[in-house]
Each structure stands twice: as C-alpha cells, then as structure tokens.
Write a protein that holds these residues in place. Structure first.
Motif, PDB file in Angstrom:
ATOM      1  N   ARG A 181       0.826  -1.198   0.000  1.00  0.00           N
ATOM      2  CA  ARG A 181       0.000   0.000   0.000  1.00  0.00           C
ATOM      3  C   ARG A 181       0.863   1.251   0.000  1.00  0.00           C
ATOM      4  NH1 ARG A 181      -5.061   0.221   3.410  1.00  0.00           N
ATOM      5  NH2 ARG A 181      -6.077   0.562   1.435  1.00  0.00           N
ATOM      6  N   ARG A 195       3.289   1.764  -1.868  1.00  0.00           N
ATOM      7  CA  ARG A 195       3.578   2.201  -3.228  1.00  0.00           C
ATOM      8  C   ARG A 195       2.542   3.247  -3.575  1.00  0.00           C
ATOM      9  NH1 ARG A 195       4.047  -3.119  -6.656  1.00  0.00           N
ATOM     10  NH2 ARG A 195       2.731  -3.954  -5.029  1.00  0.00           N
ATOM     11  N   LEU A 196       3.026   4.428  -3.882  1.00  0.00           N
ATOM     12  CA  LEU A 196       2.123   5.565  -3.987  1.00  0.00           C
ATOM     13  C   LEU A 196       1.017   5.300  -4.992  1.00  0.00           C
ATOM     14  CD1 LEU A 196       1.186   8.365  -3.517  1.00  0.00           C
ATOM     15  CD2 LEU A 196       2.906   9.167  -5.122  1.00  0.00           C
ATOM     16  N   LEU A 197       1.374   5.079  -6.199  1.00  0.00           N
ATOM     17  CA  LEU A 197       0.376   4.993  -7.247  1.00  0.00           C
ATOM     18  C   LEU A 197       0.665   3.756  -8.060  1.00  0.00           C
ATOM     19  CD1 LEU A 197       0.862   8.691  -7.945  1.00  0.00           C
ATOM     20  CD2 LEU A 197      -1.135   7.687  -6.875  1.00  0.00           C
ATOM     21  N   GLY A 198      -0.358   2.965  -8.187  1.00  0.00           N
ATOM     22  CA  GLY A 198      -0.123   1.637  -8.718  1.00  0.00           C
ATOM     23  C   GLY A 198       0.212   1.588 -10.180  1.00  0.00           C
ATOM     24  N   ARG A 199       0.494   0.393 -10.576  1.00  0.00           N
ATOM     25  CA  ARG A 199       0.815   0.124 -11.966  1.00  0.00           C
ATOM     26  C   ARG A 199      -0.380   0.515 -12.825  1.00  0.00           C
ATOM     27  NH1 ARG A 199       2.708  -4.280 -10.471  1.00  0.00           N
ATOM     28  NH2 ARG A 199       4.920  -3.926 -10.527  1.00  0.00           N
ATOM     29  N   ALA A 200      -0.118   1.242 -13.862  1.00  0.00           N
ATOM     30  CA  ALA A 200      -1.199   1.665 -14.742  1.00  0.00           C
ATOM     31  C   ALA A 200      -1.480   0.545 -15.725  1.00  0.00           C
ATOM     32  CB  ALA A 200      -0.817   2.944 -15.466  1.00  0.00           C
ATOM     33  N   LEU A 201      -2.352  -0.375 -15.304  1.00  0.00           N
ATOM     34  CA  LEU A 201      -2.506  -1.617 -16.053  1.00  0.00           C
ATOM     35  C   LEU A 201      -2.884  -1.415 -17.509  1.00  0.00           C
ATOM     36  CD1 LEU A 201      -4.198  -3.759 -13.324  1.00  0.00           C
ATOM     37  CD2 LEU A 201      -1.908  -4.015 -14.255  1.00  0.00           C
ATOM     38  N   PHE A 214      -2.529   1.183 -19.183  1.00  0.00           N
ATOM     39  CA  PHE A 214      -1.741   2.223 -19.818  1.00  0.00           C
ATOM     40  C   PHE A 214      -0.317   1.764 -19.993  1.00  0.00           C
ATOM     41  CE2 PHE A 214      -5.518   4.123 -18.497  1.00  0.00           C
ATOM     42  CZ  PHE A 214      -5.793   5.057 -19.472  1.00  0.00           C
ATOM     43  N   ALA A 274       4.585   9.091 -13.771  1.00  0.00           N
ATOM     44  CA  ALA A 274       3.160   9.191 -13.436  1.00  0.00           C
ATOM     45  C   ALA A 274       2.985   9.643 -11.983  1.00  0.00           C
ATOM     46  CB  ALA A 274       2.468   7.844 -13.667  1.00  0.00           C
ATOM     47  N   GLY A 289       0.062   8.910  -0.355  1.00  0.00           N
ATOM     48  CA  GLY A 289      -0.571   9.296  -1.611  1.00  0.00           C
ATOM     49  C   GLY A 289      -1.946   9.922  -1.533  1.00  0.00           C
TER      50      GLY A 289
END
Lengths: 225, 239
Positions: B7, B9-15, B17, B37, B232
């Motif tokens: 959690r 990890r600030l911003l997850g993998r842009a699946l 994108f 990103a 985040g």
C-alpha cells in the motif's frame, strides 16, 4: 477564401454563370478541434471510469466489486489521485467542446434533437443493417446517443463535484439529495456513459469506415451536406 | 507486513496504460524513486490542495443532524484493527504544545474540561466513500489556539497521536467554528477506539483528517504532512 471547416451547405443563392463554385473542393468530415477534443475526452473518460471503479471498490454501493485488472490506481489513494487529476482534463475539454459546438453552430447543424419516430426508424434500420452511413451526417440514432452521453457527462461531473465537496458545494449535494444519494447518481451517470461507449464501439465495429476520419479528418466534398 | 508495504507504493501500476508504464525511469516499487506518473499525479494533488483552499469558505457550515440520525452502533476505523487500539492513561496524559505558540505549557484533561465546550451532531465522511453521523463535544480549536497564543497567521496546525499516527490541517480550517478538540462522543467521554482522551473532530474534512488520541499539537509554517498523505492521499481532503 477562408471557410469554416464545419459549415453546412453554402447558403448563398445560386450566383448564375458558375452554378458550382465549390466544385472539386473538400472539407474534413471532422474538423481538427473536434478530433482533438474527441480523443482527449476518450482518454479522460477511460481514466475516470477505471479509477472510479477502483474508488467504488473501497466501499461498494451494490453487491459486486470491479475486478482489479480492469481498474486503475492499484489502491484507493492511487485511484483518487488519477480520478482528481483526470477530472481537470475531462472538465476543461468538455467545457471547450460545449463552447466550440455552440459558438460555431456545430450543435445547431449536426446535433438537432431527433424526434422519437426518427430514432425508432433509424434504430430499426441500424438493427437490420440497412442504415446507410453518410460521412458528415449524424443519423437520428447517433444524435440521440450523442445528446444522451453529453447529458450523462454533465450529470457525472455535477454529481462527482457533489461527492467531492458536499460541504462547500452544498447546493449540488442538496440537489442530488445528500452525500449518499450523490454517490448513486454518480454511479448511474458512469453506467450511462459506459453503456453509450458499448453502443458507440459496436456501431464503429459495424461501420468501420467511420473510424479513419475521426483520426485523419477525412475528406468531404464542399457540396456535401 | 507485505500488504502494508504494497500500500505504500504511492500509485499503482497503470494496467491499461502500457505506454505510461514503459516510460523511462518507472519504478513502481519504491516510493523513494517516484516515476513520471507518480510525479505528475503528486503535482496535480498539490494543485488540488490550492483549489480546495480557495474554495474553502470559513462561514460555510457542515450540515448538522437530529439525534435520531446518529449511526448506531458507531463504526470503528483505523489503520489497525480494534484489538490493537492504543490505550492511553488519562491521569498522566497531557497535550504537548510545540511550534509558533506563546504559552507552551502542556494541557491536562482537567484543563480542557474547564474550557468552554461545544457539542455537534455532524457527518463523518470516510475517504472510502461511506459516512456515519455522530455526536461530538469538546473545545473549539479556534478558541484553544487563541487561548494558547498560537500564531493564527501560520499556515499549518500539526497533530501527533499516541499510536504514531500524525496529521496536519490548514489554519483557516483549524479556525472554522465547527472544528473541535473533542473530549466526548455520543454524550460520554471518548472511549479508546474512538480517540480517548482527545481527538480532532473536523466535519469540513474527510475522516482520516480527524486524528485520535492526540498527544501533541503544533503550529508551523513548515508542511507537516500526514500518515496517509505520505502514502498518496490528497492533503487538503476538504469536504
């Protein structure tokens, strides 16, 4: 002579000696501002919907959740960051589109609200694969769909603002019946947009020749309607 | 533990994108090395802080509700579960003061009880999307800040909690008439799960901006951040 890229038939009376002054000239099916705004909007909608599904999953309104592989942001904080960043693209692009369409006559010329009979007729024709597509002309089904999705978009933005700012934008929150009701309205506005998208993509799949002009602009004779 | 790290990890993998996730420098696994990103989204979040501060009207009140609307039983929520609630000893407890404050003498529970009290029935909206209605009573934070000679021109009020949680809010929100240093919940002194002995109750912000079991309060111009903000969430998070 400068000409408006999206204008309709030449309204001037027949000049006489040369009855077809525009013969051989072309204009795009979709002028560049429209194409640009279309693809910016497509990007914003995809980001908003996918991050919105992730936000929904933190506290589902119904007895289902959206699977993680079709959501954006990985966790709630990431999804909110995407959602509240992309909202600016959605809103600024949407406002630009509404201003552009009303000021240059695009809405008046191409998005005249269709009557129910027209919609019914064109729906039957489309479902039986008999609806002719003419570049540069929106049939009644298209016009009904485009007007509906514009309305869903406005509803999604207004209800989204009511969910985000129920205290400062209390009048929006009150309009939708409070915080919880605003969440439901926001969900159904999303569902309307996604429903539109399904039909929109299906129609493109049925009539694939409409796709290239949305990218390159395409060419129409000046004389075309 | 690994879930907690995930959690972070600030911003997850842009699946969907792929294009974004193959940009050079992308490293979704380490908060110390935010990728493109992450940086863009953080910049937008800071922009949204400024927009929300501009939108904040000190005279707009959060809605209040009748006693019949109170959510029962009350809903517990924290970054750990209820079995791990930190229990504070009220007799030895005191609220430390730090930063731009003239009178930094710590306050004890009896001092706060002797101060003017207010009570409100307001809505707490969680960042997750659910909301509850509760009744909180306590000392208006604006009164308290003036009483201790805080610099009310400073930008932030910072809070530290007994369980390691920390939060901060902007000064205009701190001075809002409905912002309380709450001692009571549902007409009785706070219980440990709900922030005994003292919590911040601010109905103009999301739930995670309402830190519980306070042990220190400071006034500062240096951005103090917050437990969830570091991971985040948007800092201002105003309602």
């Amino acid at each position: 002579m400068p000409h408006h890229p999206d204008r309709g038939p030449d309204p001037r009376p027949n000049p006489g000696p040369n009855p077809r002054p525009n013969r051989g000239r072309t204009r795009p099916v979709h002028p560049w501002p429209l194409r640009l705004m279309h693809w910016l909007n497509a990007t914003a909608i995809v980001v908003m919907v996918m991050s919105g599904w992730q936000i929904y999953d933190a506290s589902p309104l119904f007895g289902f959740s959206f699977p993680g592989r079709i959501t954006l942001g990985e966790w709630l904080g990431g999804a909110i960051a995407w959602h509240l960043a992309a909202m600016w693209l959605l809103v600024l692009n949407g406002v630009a589109y509404l201003a552009w369409g009303s000021l240059n006559g695009h809405f008046r010329r191409r998005l005249r609200p269709p009557g129910p009979r027209e919609v019914w007729r064109d729906t039957i024709l489309a479902l039986t694969f008999r609806l002719d597509h003419r570049h540069g002309v929106y049939n009644a089904v298209q016009r009904a769909l485009y007007l509906a999705v514009i309305a869903f978009g406005v509803l999604a933005v207004a209800s989204g603002l009511a969910v985000w700012k129920p205290v400062q934008l209390w009048f929006l929150s009150d309009l939708f019946g409070g915080f919880r009701a605003s969440r439901y309205v926001h969900f159904f506005a999303m569902a309307g947009i996604v429903g539109f998208l399904a039909v929109h993509l299906m129609l493109v799949a049925l009539v694939p020749k409409v796709l290239p002009p949305m990218i390159t602009g395409g060419r129409l004779s000046e004389d075309a309607p | 533990m690994s879930d907690a790290l995930d959690r972070r990890r600030l911003l997850g993998r842009a699946l969907a994108f792929g294009a974004l996730s193959v940009l050079p420098g992308c490293n979704y696994d380490n908060l110390q090395h935010p990728d493109f990103a992450d940086r863009a989204l953080r910049a937008m979040s800071r922009w949204n802080d400024r927009v929300q501060a501009a939108l904040f009207d000190p005279h707009t009140l959060a809605p209040t509700f009748p006693a019949s609307a109170i959510t029962r039983p009350p809903r517990f929520n924290a970054f750990y579960d209820e079995a791990h609630v930190h229990v504070v000893d009220g007799a030895s407890w005191q609220l430390e003061l730090f930063g731009n404050i003239a009178e930094k003498r710590p306050w004890r529970l009896a001092d706060l009880r002797a101060a003017p009290q207010e009570s409100q029935i307001t809505r707490l909206i969680c960042v997750e999307g659910w909301r509850v209605i509760g009744q909180w009573g306590g000392v208006p934070l604006g009164w308290f800040l003036r009483r201790i000679g805080a610099d009310t021109k400073a930008r932030y009020v910072s809070f530290r909690c007994a369980d390691g949680y920390y939060e901060s809010i902007d000064m205009p929100s701190a001075l809002h008439p409905q912002t309380l240093l709450a001692l009571d919940f549902l007409g009785k002194p706070l219980t440990p799960p709900f922030g005994y002995p003292l919590r911040l109750r601010i109905p103009t912000k999301l739930g995670f901006k309402n830190p519980k079991s306070l042990v220190a309060l400071g006034v500062t111009n240096v951005f103090p951040g917050g437990y969830w903000v570091a991971q985040g969430y948007n800092w201002f998070s105003g309602s």
